[in-house]
Design an enzyme around this catalytic site. Structure first.
Site, PDB file in Angstrom:
ATOM      1  NE  ARG A 145      -3.892  -1.714   2.576  1.00  0.00           N
ATOM      2  CZ  ARG A 145      -5.178  -1.367   2.639  1.00  0.00           C
ATOM      3  NH1 ARG A 145      -5.542  -0.114   2.745  1.00  0.00           N
ATOM      4  NH2 ARG A 145      -6.122  -2.275   2.623  1.00  0.00           N
ATOM      5  CE1 TYR A 148      -4.808   6.859  -2.443  1.00  0.00           C
ATOM      6  CE2 TYR A 148      -5.065   5.878  -0.275  1.00  0.00           C
ATOM      7  CZ  TYR A 148      -5.524   6.734  -1.263  1.00  0.00           C
ATOM      8  OH  TYR A 148      -6.672   7.463  -1.073  1.00  0.00           O
TER       9      TYR A 148
HETATM   10  N1  UDP Z   1     -12.370  -6.616   2.240  1.00  0.00           N
HETATM   11  C1  UDP Z   1     -12.954  -7.871   2.306  1.00  0.00           C
HETATM   12  N2  UDP Z   1     -13.409  -8.414   1.133  1.00  0.00           N
HETATM   13  C2  UDP Z   1     -13.329  -7.782  -0.071  1.00  0.00           C
HETATM   14  C3  UDP Z   1     -12.751  -6.483  -0.115  1.00  0.00           C
HETATM   15  C4  UDP Z   1     -12.265  -5.938   1.069  1.00  0.00           C
HETATM   16  O1  UDP Z   1     -13.056  -8.487   3.365  1.00  0.00           O
HETATM   17  O2  UDP Z   1     -13.768  -8.333  -1.093  1.00  0.00           O
HETATM   18  C5  UDP Z   1     -11.878  -6.025   3.506  1.00  0.00           C
HETATM   19  C6  UDP Z   1     -10.431  -5.553   3.427  1.00  0.00           C
HETATM   20  O3  UDP Z   1      -9.559  -6.617   3.788  1.00  0.00           O
HETATM   21  C7  UDP Z   1     -10.415  -4.418   4.432  1.00  0.00           C
HETATM   22  C8  UDP Z   1     -11.834  -3.864   4.392  1.00  0.00           C
HETATM   23  O4  UDP Z   1     -12.640  -4.869   3.770  1.00  0.00           O
HETATM   24  O5  UDP Z   1     -10.154  -4.899   5.731  1.00  0.00           O
HETATM   25  C9  UDP Z   1     -11.963  -2.584   3.594  1.00  0.00           C
HETATM   26  O6  UDP Z   1     -11.339  -2.784   2.380  1.00  0.00           O
HETATM   27  P1  UDP Z   1     -11.404  -1.744   1.188  1.00  0.00           P
HETATM   28  O7  UDP Z   1     -10.631  -2.335   0.059  1.00  0.00           O
HETATM   29  O8  UDP Z   1     -12.798  -1.355   0.921  1.00  0.00           O
HETATM   30  O9  UDP Z   1     -10.689  -0.425   1.706  1.00  0.00           O
HETATM   31  P2  UDP Z   1      -9.488  -0.098   2.699  1.00  0.00           P
HETATM   32  O10 UDP Z   1     -10.162   0.520   3.854  1.00  0.00           O
HETATM   33  O11 UDP Z   1      -8.761  -1.364   3.103  1.00  0.00           O
HETATM   34  O12 UDP Z   1      -8.626   0.814   1.917  1.00  0.00           O
END
Ligand code: UDP
Length: 313
Positions: A145, A148
């Site tokens: 990450r 970003y």
């Molecule tokens: N997540 C999940 N399943 C998915 C996509 C995301 O369980 O198909 C989880 C991910 O591991 C994270 C949270 O949901 O803990 C939020 O993920 P997202 O990609 O929306 O945004 P982030 O806050 O991580 O940037």
């Protein structure tokens, strides 16, 4: 008074397109720029023919200019989804670095106010909960990450440097997880992922045990906060998000409840550096801007599901 003009980079993206709607509704003229790396022309299609809206196809990581006077520059352009960071890490780095400089330089030339979209990711995998603006974060500088997180931290540093060196009137909004219509169905983030899976009758891909938390803010609330911040005095970063925290498992349950279907899961490994907890402390936004989210989660998720239903039908 003549109309004010706002430039919005990344204007065809999810959050910026809602910000543009709000700016137009508040009587501003808007010039949007986007190169459609992650933005979609569909998000601004309703603005075609609006005499106060214009669009320039432009990669803002390359130098650019905008004709005429400008009052506000909103630098919103950036990939913002974990799967983008893996697929297009260089573009993500440039959006936070080169593109921030180009947008700052535009604001400087035009004597405009500048607002940069930063992120809760500057806090990394936080060791302090909830996250206040005074927290410096826990970011892995070489993780998946980091293109970003570090680019956004750089964007904040560049913004403060222009403010200190040139007296530019700058604002920094740290955006927490936001959801709503115009998200990309395939951007991999949890909101479109689970809704898309429910629409297709597939199990929901919960990563890890689903105990990690997020706090979801409806997009209309977020852009209201951004607009208030843009008009405010002060230059400190401000968290904008909804402090209503839930686990990802609770979020999966809520989505299946809204669809009236039993919860079906397809559990996958937790991606590296996935923050375990995230919840904004919005005391500063409340005190300084008089802003807090007003849309209930149930209402926001209903609107979002309705949008994705229409999109796939
Ligand atoms: N997540 C999940 N399943 C998915 C996509 C995301 O369980 O198909 C989880 C991910 O591991 C994270 C949270 O949901 O803990 C939020 O993920 P997202 O990609 O929306 O945004 P982030 O806050 O991580 O940037």
């Amino acid at each position: 008074m003549s109309m004010q003009t706002a430039v919005v980079t990344g204007g065809a993206g999810f959050v910026p397109s809602h910000l543009i709607d709000l700016l137009l509704a508040n009587g501003l003229r808007v010039v949007a720029l986007d190169n459609f790396v992650t933005g979609n022309v569909r998000n601004i299609a309703h603005l075609q023919g609006n005499p106060h809206f214009s669009f320039i196809e432009q990669d803002v990581s390359e130098p650019f200019d905008v004709a005429g006077p400008v009052d506000y520059v909103f630098h919103m352009a950036s990939p913002a989804s974990p799967i983008d960071y893996v697929k297009i890490p260089i573009e993500t780095l440039k959006a936070g670095s080169y593109a921030t400089h180009n947008s700052l330089d535009l604001a400087l030339r035009k004597k405009a106010r500048f607002l940069v979209a930063s992120t809760s990711e500057v806090y990394g995998d936080p060791e302090v909960h909830p996250q206040q603006e005074s927290y410096w974060g826990n970011v892995n500088p070489i993780g998946v990450r980091s293109c970003y997180d570090e680019a956004k931290r750089y964007a904040e540093a560049a913004t403060m440097a222009y403010h200190r060196a040139y007296g530019l009137d700058t604002k920094i909004v740290r955006i927490f997880n936001t959801y709503g219509p115009r998200m990309r169905l395939d951007d991999g983030r949890v909101v479109p992922a689970f809704i898309g899976q429910a629409l297709r009758g597939e199990p929901m891909t919960v990563f890890g045990d689903g105990s990690q938390t997020r706090s979801f803010c409806y997009v209309s609330d977020l852009v209201a906060g951004i607009w208030k911040l843009a008009q405010s005095d002060g230059h400190e970063p401000v968290n904008c998000g909804n402090p209503h925290e839930m686990t990802i498992m609770q979020f999966a349950e809520a989505v299946s409840h809204h669809f009236g279907i039993p919860l079906k899961l397809d559990q996958k490994p937790l991606p590296p550096d996935d923050p375990k907890v995230r919840k904004p402390d919005i005391t500063r936004a409340k005190n300084f801007l008089g802003w807090e989210p007003i849309v209930e989660f149930d209402d926001g998720i209903r609107q979002t599901i309705a949008y994705f239903r229409d999109l796939v039908s």
